[in-house]
Write a protein that holds these residues in place. Structure first.
Motif, short mmCIF file in Angstrom:
data_model
loop_
_atom_site.label_atom_id
_atom_site.label_comp_id
_atom_site.label_asym_id
_atom_site.label_seq_id
_atom_site.Cartn_x
_atom_site.Cartn_y
_atom_site.Cartn_z
N LYS A 102 31.60 -83.23 -5.28
CA LYS A 102 31.36 -84.55 -5.88
C LYS A 102 29.92 -85.03 -5.69
O LYS A 102 29.61 -86.20 -5.93
CB LYS A 102 32.36 -85.55 -5.31
CG LYS A 102 33.79 -85.31 -5.84
CD LYS A 102 34.77 -86.31 -5.30
CE LYS A 102 36.11 -86.23 -6.07
NZ LYS A 102 36.70 -84.89 -6.06
N GLY A 103 29.05 -84.13 -5.23
CA GLY A 103 27.64 -84.46 -5.13
C GLY A 103 27.26 -85.25 -3.89
O GLY A 103 26.18 -85.85 -3.84
N ILE A 104 28.14 -85.26 -2.90
CA ILE A 104 27.85 -85.96 -1.64
C ILE A 104 27.13 -85.01 -0.69
O ILE A 104 27.54 -83.87 -0.52
CB ILE A 104 29.16 -86.47 -1.00
CG1 ILE A 104 29.83 -87.50 -1.92
CG2 ILE A 104 28.91 -87.06 0.38
CD1 ILE A 104 31.23 -87.91 -1.48
N ALA A 105 26.06 -85.47 -0.10
CA ALA A 105 25.36 -84.66 0.90
C ALA A 105 26.25 -84.56 2.14
O ALA A 105 26.66 -85.58 2.69
CB ALA A 105 24.03 -85.28 1.26
N VAL A 106 26.56 -83.34 2.55
CA VAL A 106 27.41 -83.12 3.72
C VAL A 106 26.61 -82.36 4.77
O VAL A 106 26.17 -81.24 4.53
CB VAL A 106 28.68 -82.33 3.36
CG1 VAL A 106 29.55 -82.14 4.60
CG2 VAL A 106 29.46 -83.02 2.25
N VAL A 107 26.39 -82.99 5.93
CA VAL A 107 25.66 -82.35 7.01
C VAL A 107 26.59 -82.25 8.22
O VAL A 107 27.06 -83.25 8.74
CB VAL A 107 24.37 -83.10 7.37
CG1 VAL A 107 23.64 -82.37 8.49
CG2 VAL A 107 23.48 -83.23 6.14
N ASN A 108 26.86 -81.03 8.63
CA ASN A 108 27.81 -80.71 9.70
C ASN A 108 27.02 -80.26 10.93
O ASN A 108 26.19 -79.37 10.83
CB ASN A 108 28.73 -79.61 9.19
CG ASN A 108 29.75 -79.11 10.19
OD1 ASN A 108 30.21 -77.98 10.08
ND2 ASN A 108 30.13 -79.91 11.17
N PHE A 109 27.27 -80.91 12.07
CA PHE A 109 26.55 -80.52 13.28
C PHE A 109 27.50 -80.38 14.45
O PHE A 109 28.65 -80.82 14.41
CB PHE A 109 25.42 -81.51 13.59
CG PHE A 109 25.87 -82.88 14.07
CD1 PHE A 109 25.87 -83.19 15.43
CD2 PHE A 109 26.28 -83.85 13.17
CE1 PHE A 109 26.27 -84.44 15.87
CE2 PHE A 109 26.68 -85.11 13.61
CZ PHE A 109 26.68 -85.42 14.96
N ASP A 110 27.01 -79.74 15.50
CA ASP A 110 27.75 -79.51 16.74
C ASP A 110 28.94 -78.58 16.49
O ASP A 110 28.78 -77.37 16.56
CB ASP A 110 28.18 -80.83 17.36
CG ASP A 110 28.82 -80.65 18.73
OD1 ASP A 110 28.19 -80.02 19.60
OD2 ASP A 110 29.95 -81.11 18.93
#
Length: 354
Positions: free
Chosen positions: A131-139
């Protein structure tokens, strides 16, 4: 006038098509950068950012959220961010899925997330990306690569370095206990996997038992107390994170047993006990500012700037030669918190330039 032959016309057409393709490629390389993964649609600053937390109780999480909110406030002043939506799944991956879905339904511009499960979140994370959402996954990372970026230290390297330090301290021989974080959490599992090749190569190091606990002092102390009763001979504690090491040292102390070489991380209580008891210690850290970096990365991507698919944050080493520099800043952090290294925009830009 000479009329080109059919063969000449076909060659000229082919060359033109090739040139068009090559020229477009070169223009793209010299002009606007390709959008980061997931970024599409008409999203303009100021952005709404979602922070999908798996649980907020541990002090490490509270400090991490503190870096996130501080970064959001700085980006608000720059006109880049408008709102921050925060959820707390209280340790339940299914709840976290529902909360991320609510962010998707609200059409936030970015979601930063620590995953409660490496697999269960794949579908909802992929949906956000679609859906064009920036997804940043950490840890703690998800398995899917349908994210804008993943940010982490190298958990395998963490486990490997800790295990090698223990081998060196004990001369390759001795009985050790391994303390892990919660089972199923990727950072905990990966650290343990990283330690195994070193243990396999040093058969003189006997793992007499190991345990999984929350990243909190109280449960770690309780777990170690039980293990001390059952194991009168322990030569080292290979602790792979959090306040586990502080809990271990407190258990030794309250049973009147001499502390043994112990690994861990930058938990203030562990570093203080290390210095107070004069133990042989080694530690590294999962910087709390990974949260701030995740927000910064998401906004950079939304602004159309290139970001790497994986941002590797180097592991610092805390040993007898560096522990005093950390303890000198102890008063700046909660008594049950983590003494993390300093960070700024220049550091973030350097990490994103990898």
């Amino acid at each position: 006038m000479t009329v080109p032959s059919p063969i000449s016309r076909r060659l000229a057409l082919s060359a033109a098509v090739t040139c068009l393709g090559l020229c477009a490629t070169l223009l793209g390389a010299g002009g606007a950068e390709a959008a980061a993964n997931c970024i599409k649609g008409d999203r303009k600053a100021p952005y709404t950012v979602g922070w999908a937390n798996i649980y907020s109780v541990p002090t490490w999480m509270k400090q991490t959220e503190g870096t996130i909110t501080a970064e959001v406030e700085a980006l608000k002043k720059d006109g880049r961010v408008k709102d921050l939506m925060v959820t707390d799944a209280q340790g339940n991956a299914q709840t976290q899925i529902q909360q991320i879905q609510s962010m998707i339904d609200a059409n936030v511009d970015a979601i930063v997330v620590i995953a409660g499960s490496s697999t269960a979140l794949d579908r909802v994370i992929s949906d956000a990306c679609d859906k064009g959402i920036a997804v940043v996954n950490f840890d703690s990372l998800v398995d899917t690569d349908k994210v804008t970026a993943k940010i982490n230290t190298d958990s395998n390297e963490w486990g490997s370095k800790a295990a090698q330090w223990m081998v060196d301290q004990l001369g390759g021989k001795g009985k050790i206990i391994i303390m892990n974080g919660p089972a199923g959490v990727s950072v905990s599992d990966d650290r343990r996997k990283g330690a195994q090749p070193v243990l396999d190569a040093n058969k003189g190091l006997e793992v007499i038992t190991e345990t999984n606990t929350e990243y909190n002092v109280a449960p770690a102390q309780e777990a170690m107390t039980s293990l001390l009763f059952a194991n009168p001979e322990i030569d080292g504690v290979l602790s792979l994170g959090g306040a586990l090491s502080a809990g271990a040292l407190l258990a030794f102390d309250r049973q009147g047993r001499e502390p043994v070489p112990t690994t861990g991380e930058n938990a203030r209580q562990f570093l203080e006990l290390w210095k107070e008891k004069g133990i042989n210690g080694w530690a590294t850290m999962q910087p709390n500012w990974l949260g701030a970096l995740a927000v910064y990365t998401a906004v950079q991507a939304l602004d159309g700037k290139p970001v790497p698919a994986f941002v590797k944050v180097p592991l610092p080493v805390i040993d007898d030669s560096t522990i005093d520099t950390y303890l000198a800043r102890a008063s700046e952090f909660p008594a049950d918190g983590y003494i993390y290294s300093a960070y700024d925009k220049a550091l973030f830009d350097k990490l994103l330039a990898q």
